[in-house]
Motif scaffolding. Structure first.
Motif, mmCIF file in Angstrom:
data_model
loop_
_atom_site.group_PDB
_atom_site.id
_atom_site.type_symbol
_atom_site.label_atom_id
_atom_site.label_comp_id
_atom_site.label_asym_id
_atom_site.label_seq_id
_atom_site.Cartn_x
_atom_site.Cartn_y
_atom_site.Cartn_z
ATOM 1 N N ALA A 188 22.614 59.633 27.821
ATOM 2 C CA ALA A 188 21.378 59.771 28.599
ATOM 3 C C ALA A 188 20.693 58.421 28.712
ATOM 4 C CB ALA A 188 20.460 60.803 27.959
ATOM 5 N N ALA A 189 21.446 57.419 29.125
ATOM 6 C CA ALA A 189 20.906 56.062 29.195
ATOM 7 C C ALA A 189 19.799 55.977 30.235
ATOM 8 C CB ALA A 189 22.021 55.091 29.544
ATOM 9 N N TRP A 219 35.411 57.036 35.228
ATOM 10 C CA TRP A 219 34.277 56.305 35.796
ATOM 11 C C TRP A 219 33.520 57.174 36.794
ATOM 12 C CZ3 TRP A 219 34.278 54.859 41.115
ATOM 13 C CH2 TRP A 219 33.150 54.124 41.506
ATOM 14 N N GLU A 220 34.249 57.936 37.606
ATOM 15 C CA GLU A 220 33.591 58.803 38.579
ATOM 16 C C GLU A 220 32.700 59.829 37.889
ATOM 17 O OE1 GLU A 220 36.849 60.382 40.768
ATOM 18 O OE2 GLU A 220 37.044 58.630 42.081
ATOM 19 N N ARG A 221 33.177 60.406 36.786
ATOM 20 C CA ARG A 221 32.366 61.384 36.058
ATOM 21 C C ARG A 221 31.100 60.715 35.498
ATOM 22 N NH1 ARG A 221 33.359 66.279 33.540
ATOM 23 N NH2 ARG A 221 34.684 66.619 35.385
ATOM 24 N N MET A 222 31.252 59.499 34.931
ATOM 25 C CA MET A 222 30.085 58.776 34.423
ATOM 26 C C MET A 222 29.101 58.476 35.550
ATOM 27 S SD MET A 222 29.766 54.843 33.059
ATOM 28 C CE MET A 222 29.702 54.308 34.774
ATOM 29 N N SER A 223 29.625 58.072 36.706
ATOM 30 C CA SER A 223 28.762 57.689 37.822
ATOM 31 C C SER A 223 27.908 58.851 38.294
ATOM 32 C CB SER A 223 29.612 57.153 38.988
ATOM 33 O OG SER A 223 30.324 56.003 38.595
ATOM 34 N N THR A 224 28.497 60.032 38.360
ATOM 35 C CA THR A 224 27.753 61.184 38.874
ATOM 36 C C THR A 224 26.842 61.811 37.825
ATOM 37 O OG1 THR A 224 29.662 62.602 38.387
ATOM 38 C CG2 THR A 224 29.500 61.693 40.616
ATOM 39 N N THR A 225 27.270 61.838 36.575
ATOM 40 C CA THR A 225 26.481 62.537 35.554
ATOM 41 C C THR A 225 25.462 61.633 34.860
ATOM 42 O OG1 THR A 225 28.169 62.118 33.856
ATOM 43 C CG2 THR A 225 28.332 64.186 35.102
ATOM 44 N N VAL A 226 25.785 60.358 34.682
ATOM 45 C CA VAL A 226 24.891 59.452 33.958
ATOM 46 C C VAL A 226 24.050 58.614 34.928
ATOM 47 C CG1 VAL A 226 24.730 57.595 32.252
ATOM 48 C CG2 VAL A 226 26.511 59.343 32.030
ATOM 49 N N LEU A 227 24.687 58.067 35.950
ATOM 50 C CA LEU A 227 23.986 57.179 36.867
ATOM 51 C C LEU A 227 23.429 57.894 38.101
ATOM 52 C CD1 LEU A 227 26.309 54.020 36.786
ATOM 53 C CD2 LEU A 227 24.165 54.371 35.577
ATOM 54 N N GLY A 228 23.754 59.163 38.256
ATOM 55 C CA GLY A 228 23.212 59.916 39.381
ATOM 56 C C GLY A 228 23.716 59.443 40.721
#
Length: 697
Positions: A188-189, A219-228
């Protein structure tokens, strides 16, 4: 004999290894370690790169080129000694690694006044995972991430166990990450930070062609869930980031972040490697913070890897109150500066001819402070991670400048000394205990036989000529040499140093390795037992301000000839002495008693052992007061309270400082027109001296 004391002024402390740092974890102090590279004074500090290697070794040497080329701090934290690597994954509440690195960043930011908004954390492999965890938990101190050979895995979920998912673990990892997020344990950065990931297609861990995971999908999962981020990612040429041809992917939009600052770069044909890591970080600095780091001064033709160590500074002091100030120094860091090593080679040639030194006689170089850097160069090896203020070596004719000597461990032993109260050298590593730990670590690094360190003691408590000392040595590790720590001694010299260095390096332990390697027989020339013409003979005692030309510079030196050599006995050898300030000629003229109080005990040792004592002098030059080259570096100590508002009036000649020893001002150095206190207990004395001068003018 009164010990000579003065303070060395750091111009660029480029490398510092094995530094200790204490932070608080669960209410208790915890000591951790790190290595640090700082840029030279000519750089305007552009930010900080925190480098995390997979094993947490903190090894920083390969990143030294980043420092001046990018004008940044490079800090390499080390893992906890109780662990085998970084604790980059887990949900057990153990975030001590994270809190250590975050506290270290905050401390270095304050100490060096590094921009708080320009802190990139970069890691390779598991070091990349640790970068992600640090970002997830402490985005307040991390302002950019560059992961090399690593894609994002939810820290709370961890990696899939070996063999637990067949040939492709991507779907399993994504499911584990989703479970962690649904349980409230996901990354939750906040705020969102710029991010690059660079992965080769042949990377066995994350490569698109052969990896255990498909890094792009993670990376795609991080981009959508963490970085919105939203939309579908598209690829473009990524060579500016990866150097090699690559495709870098980005989303059309990300919440609170320019979408172009979140990229996944796939490099065809690259495996699990750190190729072009520096360019990836350099481009990140340029793009993340809207401006590339300022370039370093114009590159020279010197080798790419000059010796970088704690002796890379210049000692300076003013000789008068005129508009021109004399600067005296030994050059140990500027590839285009005076060739001190070549000068010493020529000088040794001259001394050998003049006094017919026997072919196999020892030639020892002893240096203090910046002079220790010159001694280290003449030993032709780079011993890492040991911070003595006094270094003595067997003179090695193979040494050169810029140095091409690369071996860490020489067959010849090295003698190392330091005062237990020398805060300049020991202040950042935990004092005497810290340098003892460095010594023990080198024993393991050099792969010496397992054995206990031996300890010998001597000297006298509260003696200025022979202070109490403890010397450490590993009996079967001659390449490591000896470390002597002197009780109640700071950053100065004293008479027993020459004796201890000569005794050890010419004794069985200190000379065995050199004898085996044939170094003690590698004389500069074959000479008979006859000296040069009588015109080159010197009287016994001090022969001051001898001169000869070297590289179009008039170089000077002082020679001490023991009586037995003047009486036609062959000298037993040669000992060179390098003082931290280069001891220019004018000091001897204005203070004729100085040779007898050099602090090393040159005269006593030369008479006792029968060697020729030589004190080479640094290059003397003049520079107008207030010249930009004379300005203190950003790392200079602040003025003590009470310093006059017009510090120009507070300049005191160095000779006056020495003569006013009784006043306690010998530890103050004007640099220029600024007092740098060496110890807190003399602030009041210095302030008083400032006030008197200010009022008198």
């Amino acid at each position: 004999m009164m010990a000579l004391r003065f303070c060395s002024i750091i111009m660029a402390l480029t490398t510092a290894d094995g530094l200790n740092f204490i932070h608080t974890w669960h209410g208790a102090p915890v000591m951790r370690s790190y290595n640090l590279h700082t840029p030279s004074a000519s750089c305007g500090l552009q930010g900080m790169a925190v480098v995390l290697d997979p094993g947490g070794s903190g090894e920083c040497s390969e990143f030294s080129s980043w420092v001046d080329s990018m004008c940044i701090l490079v800090v390499c934290p080390q893992k906890a000694s109780s662990r085998s690597a970084w604790l980059a994954m887990g949900t057990d509440g153990d975030s001590e690694d994270v809190e250590f690195i975050a506290a270290l960043i905050q401390s270095l930011r304050a100490t060096y006044r590094s921009p708080a908004n320009k802190v990139i954390v970069t890691g390779f492999s598991l070091g990349g995972s640790m970068s992600y965890r640090l970002w997830c938990e402490r985005a307040d101190v991390v302002t950019g991430i560059v992961a090399i050979g690593q894609s994002f895995v939810e820290p709370a979920a961890g990696h899939v166990g070996q063999g637990g998912c067949g040939s492709d673990c991507t779907d399993t990892a994504l499911q584990m990450g989703a479970t962690a997020r649904s349980n409230g344990n996901g990354c939750a950065a906040q705020p969102n930070r710029p991010h690059y990931a660079v992965v080769g297609t042949l990377d066995e861990n994350y490569g698109e062609s052969s990896g255990a995971y498909r890094g792009k999908a993670l990376w795609e999962r991080m981009s959508t869930t963490v970085l919105g981020c939203a939309g579908s990612p598209t690829g473009s040429d990524g060579a500016s980031i990866t150097v090699d041809a690559s495709t870098c992917y980005e989303y059309p939009s990300c919440a609170g972040l320019s979408a172009s600052l979140n990229k996944y770069c796939s490099v065809p044909g690259r495996g699990h490697s750190t190729e072009h890591w520096q360019m990836s970080v350099r481009t990140a600095f340029a793009n993340f913070f809207s401006g590339a780091p300022s370039p370093s001064p114009t590159p020279t033709s010197s080798p790419a890897h000059l010796p970088r160590n704690i002796y890379e500074f210049k000692d300076q002091f003013d000789m008068d109150n005129s508009s021109l100030r004399r600067i005296h120094q030994f050059n140990v860091d500027d590839a285009d500066g005076p060739n001190e090593v070549g000068f010493i080679h020529s000088l040794v040639d001259k001394i050998v001819r003049s006094y017919a030194l026997p072919r196999n006689s020892p030639k020892i170089a002893l240096g203090f402070s910046a002079g220790a850097g010159l001694s280290s160069l003449l030993g032709c090896h780079q011993k890492p991670r040991l911070y003595p203020a006094h270094v003595a070596v067997h003179y090695n004719r193979s040494s050169d400048w810029p140095s091409t000597c690369r071996q860490e461990a020489s067959p010849c032993a090295e003698w190392n000394g330091v005062g237990a109260d020398d805060s300049l050298f020991l202040g950042g590593i935990g004092g005497a205990d810290g340098i003892q730990k460095q010594f023990g670590s080198l024993h393991m690094r050099f792969k010496c036989p397992a054995e206990n360190v031996t300890m010998t003691q001597g000297g006298k408590q509260d003696s200025e000529s022979d202070p109490a000392w403890t010397c450490y040595e590993y009996p079967h590790c001659s390449m490591l040499g000896q470390l002597c720590i002197y009780d109640k001694v700071g950053h100065w010299t004293w008479p027993s140093l020459a004796k201890h260095a000569w005794d050890y390096l010419t004794g069985p332990s200190g000379s065995a390795g050199c004898s085996a390697a044939g170094m003690l027989n590698s004389s500069l020339m074959d000479n008979n037992s006859s000296r040069d013409a009588a015109g080159n003979m010197s009287a016994s005692g001090w022969n001051l301000n001898q001169r000869f030309m070297y590289e179009n510079l008039t170089r000077s030196y002082h020679v001490y000839v023991p009586r037995k050599v003047q009486d036609a006995d062959a000298p037993t050898g040669l000992m060179l002495f390098f003082h931290g300030a280069g001891l220019a000629e004018s000091e001897f003229q204005q203070l004729p008693q100085w040779p007898a109080s050099l602090g090393w005990g040159v005269e006593e040792a030369a008479e006792h052992y029968g060697f020729i004592g030589v004190v080479p002098l640094g290059v003397a030059s003049t520079m107008p007061t207030g010249s930009s080259a004379m300005k203190p570096s950003p790392a200079a100590s602040p003025k003590p309270p009470g310093t006059p508002s017009n510090p120009m009036k507070a300049c005191v000649p160095f000779v006056a400082q020495v003569e006013s020893r009784a006043k306690g001002c010998t530890e103050c150095v004007s640099w220029p027109c600024q007092w740098i206190p060496c110890s807190k207990d003399i602030h009041a004395v210095c302030d008083s001296e400032h006030a008197e001068l200010d009022s008198s003018e």
